[in-house]
Write a protein that holds these residues in place. Structure first.
Motif, PDB file in Angstrom:
ATOM      1  N   GLN A 191       0.811  -1.404  -0.108  1.00 25.22           N
ATOM      2  CA  GLN A 191      -0.009   0.004   0.051  1.00 25.22           C
ATOM      3  C   GLN A 191       0.960   1.271  -0.032  1.00 25.22           C
ATOM      4  O   GLN A 191       0.402   2.209  -0.878  1.00 25.22           O
ATOM      5  CB  GLN A 191      -1.115   0.024   1.166  1.00 25.22           C
ATOM      6  CG  GLN A 191      -2.011  -0.976   0.866  1.00 25.22           C
ATOM      7  CD  GLN A 191      -2.871  -1.140   2.415  1.00 25.22           C
ATOM      8  OE1 GLN A 191      -2.501  -0.367   3.304  1.00 25.22           O
ATOM      9  NE2 GLN A 191      -3.783  -2.065   2.372  1.00 25.22           N
ATOM     10  N   ASN A 192       2.088   1.456   0.942  1.00 27.11           N
ATOM     11  CA  ASN A 192       2.769   2.396   0.938  1.00 27.11           C
ATOM     12  C   ASN A 192       3.464   2.705  -0.464  1.00 27.11           C
ATOM     13  O   ASN A 192       3.459   3.951  -0.978  1.00 27.11           O
ATOM     14  CB  ASN A 192       3.952   2.285   1.979  1.00 27.11           C
ATOM     15  CG  ASN A 192       3.402   2.583   3.358  1.00 27.11           C
ATOM     16  OD1 ASN A 192       2.406   3.155   3.612  1.00 27.11           O
ATOM     17  ND2 ASN A 192       4.011   2.091   4.312  1.00 27.11           N
ATOM     18  N   LEU A 193       3.929   1.608  -1.066  1.00 26.75           N
ATOM     19  CA  LEU A 193       4.355   1.901  -2.217  1.00 26.75           C
ATOM     20  C   LEU A 193       3.728   2.093  -3.461  1.00 26.75           C
ATOM     21  O   LEU A 193       4.008   3.312  -4.186  1.00 26.75           O
ATOM     22  CB  LEU A 193       5.288   0.276  -2.829  1.00 26.75           C
ATOM     23  CG  LEU A 193       6.153   0.654  -4.018  1.00 26.75           C
ATOM     24  CD1 LEU A 193       7.185   1.448  -3.931  1.00 26.75           C
ATOM     25  CD2 LEU A 193       6.531  -0.902  -4.481  1.00 26.75           C
ATOM     26  N   THR A 194       2.524   1.680  -3.316  1.00 26.32           N
ATOM     27  CA  THR A 194       1.410   2.300  -4.317  1.00 26.32           C
ATOM     28  C   THR A 194       0.962   3.716  -4.246  1.00 26.32           C
ATOM     29  O   THR A 194       0.885   4.451  -5.221  1.00 26.32           O
ATOM     30  CB  THR A 194       0.038   1.322  -4.482  1.00 26.32           C
ATOM     31  OG1 THR A 194       0.634  -0.017  -4.697  1.00 26.32           O
ATOM     32  CG2 THR A 194      -0.603   1.679  -5.418  1.00 26.32           C
ATOM     33  N   GLY A 195       1.103   4.007  -2.870  1.00 27.10           N
ATOM     34  CA  GLY A 195       0.432   5.379  -2.515  1.00 27.10           C
ATOM     35  C   GLY A 195       1.566   6.353  -3.015  1.00 27.10           C
ATOM     36  O   GLY A 195       1.324   7.600  -3.272  1.00 27.10           O
TER      37      GLY A 195
END
Ligand SMILES: [Zn+2]
Length: 597
Positions: A583-587
């Motif tokens: 999620q962090n990376l996609t965000g």
């Protein structure tokens, strides 16, 4: 400014003098600008004129006065000369003999093609105010008129300054700072006008090559839009991109309403090189906020005669360098893979410079004036660039803020707050105020971060900051390992010269010196081209006999080879990222990442 220049000449209610420069270039191939200064309404017995010794954005005392010649002063009639003397290297003083109209004539040699110097030849003229015009101490806030006299009928003038209606090739700067901040181009440069967010922009190109102006404008528009969105609008009425095409040029200089760019004339075809050009555009454009308006306290008011010391150039230049990689990615000029590839290259560069363990980042900024622009054989052993390490520290801060706030906050919020608090009003910030803003956005005490990575020389812990995003730094040893010697060599007229010896490397320990000529390994000739391959014939711990000429003396030195170094570093995905990491990376970077370990 210094005390002497901020206090107006003695006497009350003096009316301000009018200041008008004329710049002619009757023989451009001589590289000589012929400058005439008309001062009217002068009321004191002496007139002091001072030439800046540096120009904002380029933190080196350049002694522009060294190019000035044929100085004289008169009453407007050359038969009535006024007495003039030099007080210091850049300071002339004229006895006015109580005349209120003074004409000063001088010539300036202009044969250095860079964004921060002057250049004049048969094809064009380019100049920076700091390198051509005097300021009159006490009257720096007076408007200054400039008239250019083209040597050929088809030469035209391009500058961010507004032209005065009804007067040919005449422009007005509101004050000396604005004059210094407004480069001039005169010649047959190509002009392209375009609009972004309802504001007029111009691209001026001098020189030939394979630049495609339409493509450049299309991509530049995207860059402008992304940066305007970050800061919330464009804080100027119009903006000029002045591009010089030269054989191997690379450089940019930022201004409030313009930038000067120098790029290699055939560097626009290959995608990677063209991306480098767009990063240069993104960089100089980002500066119109960061450093031109959001300024460190030390640069709030420029002292044109002395070094303006600040520990914050890591933010002015390093953070801008980080964004010059980020902005084209956001503008969809390249994808997230290319962005991480770019970061990896910069990390590789940082990790191969031993000076990162010697010079703190804040000191690198403070000492810009004596170190960054004056490199020598020891530079990489003793220094680290505030561009490069500042970029990396900005990267870590961005990751730190994003990880703490699930991408709801980022370094963008730091930039916006700095703009709101300091930039709009052009109030200088102190290092503490900068830190306060970063801490308030991060909502974290960053004492340890600043102590270790900005004021100290601890290694940057990339993995620790990449981990929340499911990424890590991989050190790659590609090809057959090369035992470590610790020298950089180059071929010079058939000789193999040692350019750099890494501190504490096997070569340094054995006594090899930068400047030595490399001759042989174990009695057999070795060339620059062969060196890496020849070292592969040995193992770590082997002793080789290296022969060099040191100051004409033949020396043979036993050297014990060290362990191979990583050839490069690469940001890669961790093997099994958890949901939070995904999620962090996609965000942060969206989807579609291909980077593998
Ligand atoms: Zn810069």
């Amino acid at each position: 400014m210094t005390e002497a220049t901020t206090v107006r000449p003695s006497g009350l209610h003096r009316t301000a003098p009018s200041i008008h420069y004329q710049v002619a270039m009757p023989q451009p191939e001589s590289h000589l600008f012929e400058v005439t200064l008309f001062v009217k309404g002068w009321q004191t017995p002496v007139l002091d004129l001072k030439l800046p010794v540096w120009t904002p954005g380029s933190y080196l005392v350049r002694e522009y006065a060294k190019h000035l010649q044929d100085f004289s002063a008169d009453t407007g009639d050359q038969r009535h000369r006024l007495l003039a003397r030099k007080i210091s290297k850049n300071h002339w003083q004229i006895e006015t003999a109580n005349t209120s109209e003074i004409t000063v004539r001088y010539r300036v040699f202009a044969n250095e093609l860079s964004v921060r110097t002057n250049h004049l030849d048969a094809t064009h003229g380019y100049f920076n105010g700091a390198a051509l015009f005097f300021f009159i101490p006490g009257w720096e806030h007076q408007p200054i008129r400039v008239t250019l006299v083209p040597p050929k009928p088809d030469w035209h003038v391009t500058t961010p300054l507004l032209s005065l209606p009804g007067e040919a090739n005449t422009f007005e700067a509101a004050n000396f700072d604005t004059l210094v901040d407004s480069p001039f181009e005169i010649g047959s440069q190509q002009l392209y006008n375009f609009q972004v967010l309802g504001k007029p922009h111009q691209l001026a190109i001098w020189g030939q090559g394979n630049a495609d102006p339409e493509q450049i404008i299309e991509d530049t528009k995207k860059i402008i839009e992304v940066e305007a969105e970050l800061y919330g609008g464009l804080p100027y009425d119009r903006y000029l991109f002045l591009l010089h095409l030269s054989s191997n040029g690379f450089g940019g200089l930022e201004h409030k309403n313009s930038c000067s760019l120098n790029f290699s004339r055939f560097g626009f075809r290959v995608k990677e090189k063209y991306n480098r050009f767009l990063q240069l555009v993104a960089h100089e454009f980002f500066h119109l906020w960061n450093v031109k308006r959001i300024r460190p306290k030390a640069l709030e008011r420029f002292d044109y005669e002395n070094e303006n010391y600040t520990t914050s150039l890591w933010f002015c230049e390093g953070t801008t360098s980080y964004y010059d990689l980020v902005i084209p990615f956001r503008a969809q000029i390249y994808d997230a893979n290319a962005f991480l590839e770019g970061m990896s290259k910069e990390i590789t560069q940082l990790q191969t410079i031993p000076g990162r363990k010697v010079q703190p980042l804040s000191e690198s900024s403070f000492d810009a004036w004596i170190k960054l622009y004056r490199r020598d054989a020891n530079s990489n052993n003793s220094q680290i660039s505030y561009y490069l390490k500042g970029e990396m520290v900005s990267f870590l801060l961005d990751l730190l803020i994003r990880a703490q706030h699930e991408n709801q906050r980022s370094l963008d919020d730091v930039m916006r707050q700095m703009w709101q608090r300091f930039g709009i009003q052009e109030i200088g910030f102190t290092p503490q105020q900068l830190r306060d803003v970063i801490e308030s956005v991060a909502q974290t005490d960053l004492s340890d971060f600043f102590d270790r990575y900005i004021d100290g020389t601890d290694e940057l812990p990339f993995d620790e900051y990449l981990e929340p995003f499911g990424l890590r730094l991989s050190s790659i040893k590609s090809g057959e390992p090369v035992p470590h010697l610790g020298v950089n060599v180059n071929a010079d007229n058939g000789k193999t010269m040692i350019q750099f010896v890494e501190a504490a490397s096997p070569a340094a320990v054995a006594g090899v010196d930068a400047g030595d000529e490399l001759l042989a390994i174990n009695g057999w000739r070795v060339t620059a081209e062969q060196l890496s391959d020849r070292l592969k014939d040995y193992k770590v711990g082997d002793t080789i006999q290296v022969s060099v000429f040191h100051q004409d003396e033949l020396c043979t030195l036993p050297i014990i080879l060290g362990a191979p170094r990583p050839s490069r570093y690469q940001i890669v995905l961790v093997e099994k990222p958890c949901n939070t990491q995904r999620q962090n990376l996609t965000g942060w970077l969206g989807t579609g990442l291909k980077v593998e370990g």
